[in-house]
Design an enzyme around this catalytic site. Structure first.
Site, PDB file in Angstrom:
ATOM      1  N   VAL A 161       0.818  -1.216   0.000  1.00  0.00           N
ATOM      2  CA  VAL A 161       0.000   0.000   0.000  1.00  0.00           C
ATOM      3  C   VAL A 161       0.852   1.267   0.000  1.00  0.00           C
ATOM      4  O   VAL A 161       0.351   2.361   0.261  1.00  0.00           O
ATOM      5  CB  VAL A 161      -0.977   0.000   1.197  1.00  0.00           C
ATOM      6  CG1 VAL A 161      -2.034  -1.069   1.009  1.00  0.00           C
ATOM      7  CG2 VAL A 161      -0.247  -0.204   2.522  1.00  0.00           C
ATOM      8  N   THR A 174     -18.454   5.819  -1.324  1.00  0.00           N
ATOM      9  CA  THR A 174     -19.273   6.166  -2.482  1.00  0.00           C
ATOM     10  C   THR A 174     -19.314   7.678  -2.620  1.00  0.00           C
ATOM     11  O   THR A 174     -19.419   8.392  -1.613  1.00  0.00           O
ATOM     12  CB  THR A 174     -20.712   5.630  -2.358  1.00  0.00           C
ATOM     13  OG1 THR A 174     -21.542   6.215  -3.366  1.00  0.00           O
ATOM     14  CG2 THR A 174     -21.321   5.936  -1.000  1.00  0.00           C
ATOM     15  N   ASP A 182     -21.726   9.282  -3.766  1.00  0.00           N
ATOM     16  CA  ASP A 182     -23.118   9.726  -3.668  1.00  0.00           C
ATOM     17  C   ASP A 182     -23.495  10.268  -2.294  1.00  0.00           C
ATOM     18  O   ASP A 182     -24.517  10.948  -2.156  1.00  0.00           O
ATOM     19  CB  ASP A 182     -24.063   8.576  -4.023  1.00  0.00           C
ATOM     20  CG  ASP A 182     -23.895   8.099  -5.452  1.00  0.00           C
ATOM     21  OD1 ASP A 182     -23.452   8.908  -6.289  1.00  0.00           O
ATOM     22  OD2 ASP A 182     -24.198   6.926  -5.727  1.00  0.00           O
ATOM     23  N   ARG A 213     -19.666  27.804 -16.582  1.00  0.00           N
ATOM     24  CA  ARG A 213     -20.091  29.194 -16.401  1.00  0.00           C
ATOM     25  C   ARG A 213     -19.335  30.121 -17.356  1.00  0.00           C
ATOM     26  O   ARG A 213     -19.912  31.064 -17.907  1.00  0.00           O
ATOM     27  CB  ARG A 213     -19.878  29.633 -14.948  1.00  0.00           C
ATOM     28  CG  ARG A 213     -20.391  31.040 -14.672  1.00  0.00           C
ATOM     29  CD  ARG A 213     -20.361  31.365 -13.191  1.00  0.00           C
ATOM     30  NE  ARG A 213     -21.260  30.494 -12.445  1.00  0.00           N
ATOM     31  CZ  ARG A 213     -22.585  30.619 -12.409  1.00  0.00           C
ATOM     32  NH1 ARG A 213     -23.173  31.586 -13.113  1.00  0.00           N
ATOM     33  NH2 ARG A 213     -23.319  29.799 -11.694  1.00  0.00           N
ATOM     34  N   MET A 246     -24.008  13.102 -10.474  1.00  0.00           N
ATOM     35  CA  MET A 246     -24.307  11.799  -9.874  1.00  0.00           C
ATOM     36  C   MET A 246     -24.904  11.971  -8.479  1.00  0.00           C
ATOM     37  O   MET A 246     -24.970  13.071  -7.945  1.00  0.00           O
ATOM     38  CB  MET A 246     -23.045  10.935  -9.816  1.00  0.00           C
ATOM     39  CG  MET A 246     -22.686  10.271 -11.134  1.00  0.00           C
ATOM     40  SD  MET A 246     -21.267   9.157 -10.951  1.00  0.00           S
ATOM     41  CE  MET A 246     -21.306   8.343 -12.544  1.00  0.00           C
ATOM     42  N   LYS A 263     -28.364  37.059 -18.232  1.00  0.00           N
ATOM     43  CA  LYS A 263     -27.869  36.719 -19.565  1.00  0.00           C
ATOM     44  C   LYS A 263     -27.593  35.223 -19.741  1.00  0.00           C
ATOM     45  O   LYS A 263     -27.592  34.710 -20.855  1.00  0.00           O
ATOM     46  CB  LYS A 263     -26.580  37.503 -19.856  1.00  0.00           C
ATOM     47  CG  LYS A 263     -26.753  39.015 -19.791  1.00  0.00           C
ATOM     48  CD  LYS A 263     -27.760  39.506 -20.829  1.00  0.00           C
ATOM     49  CE  LYS A 263     -27.857  41.026 -20.808  1.00  0.00           C
ATOM     50  NZ  LYS A 263     -28.888  41.524 -21.761  1.00  0.00           N
ATOM     51  N   GLN A 273     -16.641  12.003 -12.401  1.00  0.00           N
ATOM     52  CA  GLN A 273     -16.848  12.373 -10.999  1.00  0.00           C
ATOM     53  C   GLN A 273     -16.245  11.357 -10.031  1.00  0.00           C
ATOM     54  O   GLN A 273     -15.996  11.671  -8.866  1.00  0.00           O
ATOM     55  CB  GLN A 273     -18.345  12.519 -10.710  1.00  0.00           C
ATOM     56  CG  GLN A 273     -19.006  13.628 -11.489  1.00  0.00           C
ATOM     57  CD  GLN A 273     -20.519  13.522 -11.489  1.00  0.00           C
ATOM     58  OE1 GLN A 273     -21.191  14.065 -10.614  1.00  0.00           O
ATOM     59  NE2 GLN A 273     -21.073  12.823 -12.469  1.00  0.00           N
ATOM     60  N   ARG A 274     -16.023  10.150 -10.488  1.00  0.00           N
ATOM     61  CA  ARG A 274     -15.469   9.107  -9.622  1.00  0.00           C
ATOM     62  C   ARG A 274     -13.946   9.055  -9.640  1.00  0.00           C
ATOM     63  O   ARG A 274     -13.341   8.350  -8.840  1.00  0.00           O
ATOM     64  CB  ARG A 274     -16.002   7.734 -10.043  1.00  0.00           C
ATOM     65  CG  ARG A 274     -17.456   7.507  -9.727  1.00  0.00           C
ATOM     66  CD  ARG A 274     -17.795   6.060  -9.976  1.00  0.00           C
ATOM     67  NE  ARG A 274     -19.215   5.793  -9.806  1.00  0.00           N
ATOM     68  CZ  ARG A 274     -19.810   4.705 -10.243  1.00  0.00           C
ATOM     69  NH1 ARG A 274     -19.094   3.793 -10.891  1.00  0.00           N
ATOM     70  NH2 ARG A 274     -21.092   4.511 -10.054  1.00  0.00           N
TER      71      ARG A 274
END
Length: 320
Positions: free
Chosen positions: A58, A126, A128, A155, A170, A215, A252-253
């Site tokens: 690890v 997760t 989420d 934006r 998600m 706008k 996103q993950r």
């Protein structure tokens, strides 16, 4: 007294899972336990694909996204005969207990294994943030950074073209990620699974903003609520303003976990091992008010619907 434990990651991956595995491995080794890494979640457990881990297994993992053990969705694990094979694989190696990292589906697997005589502790992993018994799940804050960065970029181009942008986030049936990202990204409109949604009302709100001189606008919406491409066409037709939908999807993950996720994952990994050593089983760890806590997996599964942050939404609407 346990001497050997296994660790696996299951379901959708989340940034910080590697840090959690590292926390499990290093803590277990410090307590003179052997640790087996199980590849590809419950599927690997069923197929007997596992390996002995040491502290170097690890090394340099705390900053890596994804999960080096791999993850998979394995619906077949709901079958008793499949789980029996998995339990036998653990028994053949004299593995006494498991740490399971994942979401609610992973919790169900851990619950069933515990009932079959394999003590399990679950860690919420997760993006989420839809798991009970914890304020935050591993990966949520990293995903939040990713979503807000995407909103910032949208934006820029929305402003240049005076365009309405819809961004799908998600979260499955939990709007936490969308709501937090919308506030941080300054989104003008928010559509969440926890609130009643009508496209006509959304268009009316957008039209009101246009009449006030706005706008451009960004609409943040949680996945599965509607087809955002069709929604974009509907809004464009009704407002006569160019509208585009962006589905962020699995980006996103990914990515290196942010600092908070690294710390959270490390603490949860260590705490899970400590609970096993103390003789606990069928529990899930969490963080509440910045303190490590644990709950029965069964209780968590009964109360998976999180308390909706209504006050956050009220604040967001004031900032439109």
């Amino acid at each position: 007294m346990i001497k050997k434990i296994g660790v696996l990651t299951s379901g959708g991956d989340a940034p910080g899972m590697n840090a959690a595995i590292r926390g499990v491995v290093r803590t277990a080794l410090s307590e003179k336990l052997e640790v087996f890494g199980i590849y590809d979640g419950y599927l690997g457990l069923y197929e007997n694909r596992m390996t002995l881990l040491d502290r170097y297994s690890v090394s340099d993992m705390i900053n890596r996204g994804g999960t080096f053990l791999g993850s998979a969705r394995f619906p077949g694990f709901y079958k008793n005969e499949i789980r029996t094979i998995a339990v036998n694989n653990l028994n053949k190696r004299n593995i006494d207990a498991l740490v399971v990292i994942g979401g609610d589906g992973s919790y169900i697997g851990a619950q069933k294994l515990t009932k079959m005589g394999i003590p399990c502790i679950s860690i919420p992993g997760t993006i989420d943030n839809d798991v009970a018994g914890t304020d935050y799940t591993i990966g949520y804050f990293t995903a939040l950074e990713t979503v807000v960065e995407a909103i910032d970029r949208l934006r820029d181009t929305s402003s240049s073209h005076q365009r309405i942008s819809i961004v799908e986030v998600m979260g499955r049936y939990c709007g936490d990620l969308t709501l937090a990202a919308a506030i941080a990204g300054g989104c003008e409109f928010i559509v969440l699974p926890e609130i009643h949604y009508k496209k006509e009302e959304l268009v009316s709100e957008i039209q009101a903003g246009i009449e006030k001189g706005k706008k451009h606008a960004i609409v943040a919406i949680t996945e599965y609520i509607c087809d955002v491409e069709k929604l974009a066409k509907y809004i464009e037709k009704k407002t006569n303003r160019e509208t585009r939908a962006t589905i962020l999807g699995h980006i996103q993950r990914g990515g290196a976990p942010v600092v908070y996720d690294r710390i959270l994952a490390s603490r949860m990994g260590a705490y899970a091992v400590e609970l096993l050593i103390e003789g606990y089983k069928g529990k899930c760890v969490g963080i509440q008010n910045e303190k490590m806590v644990f709950n029965d997996i069964t209780d968590a599964l009964k109360n998976m619907k999180r308390v909706f942050k209504k006050d956050w939404l009220i604040t967001a609407k004031k900032l439109y």
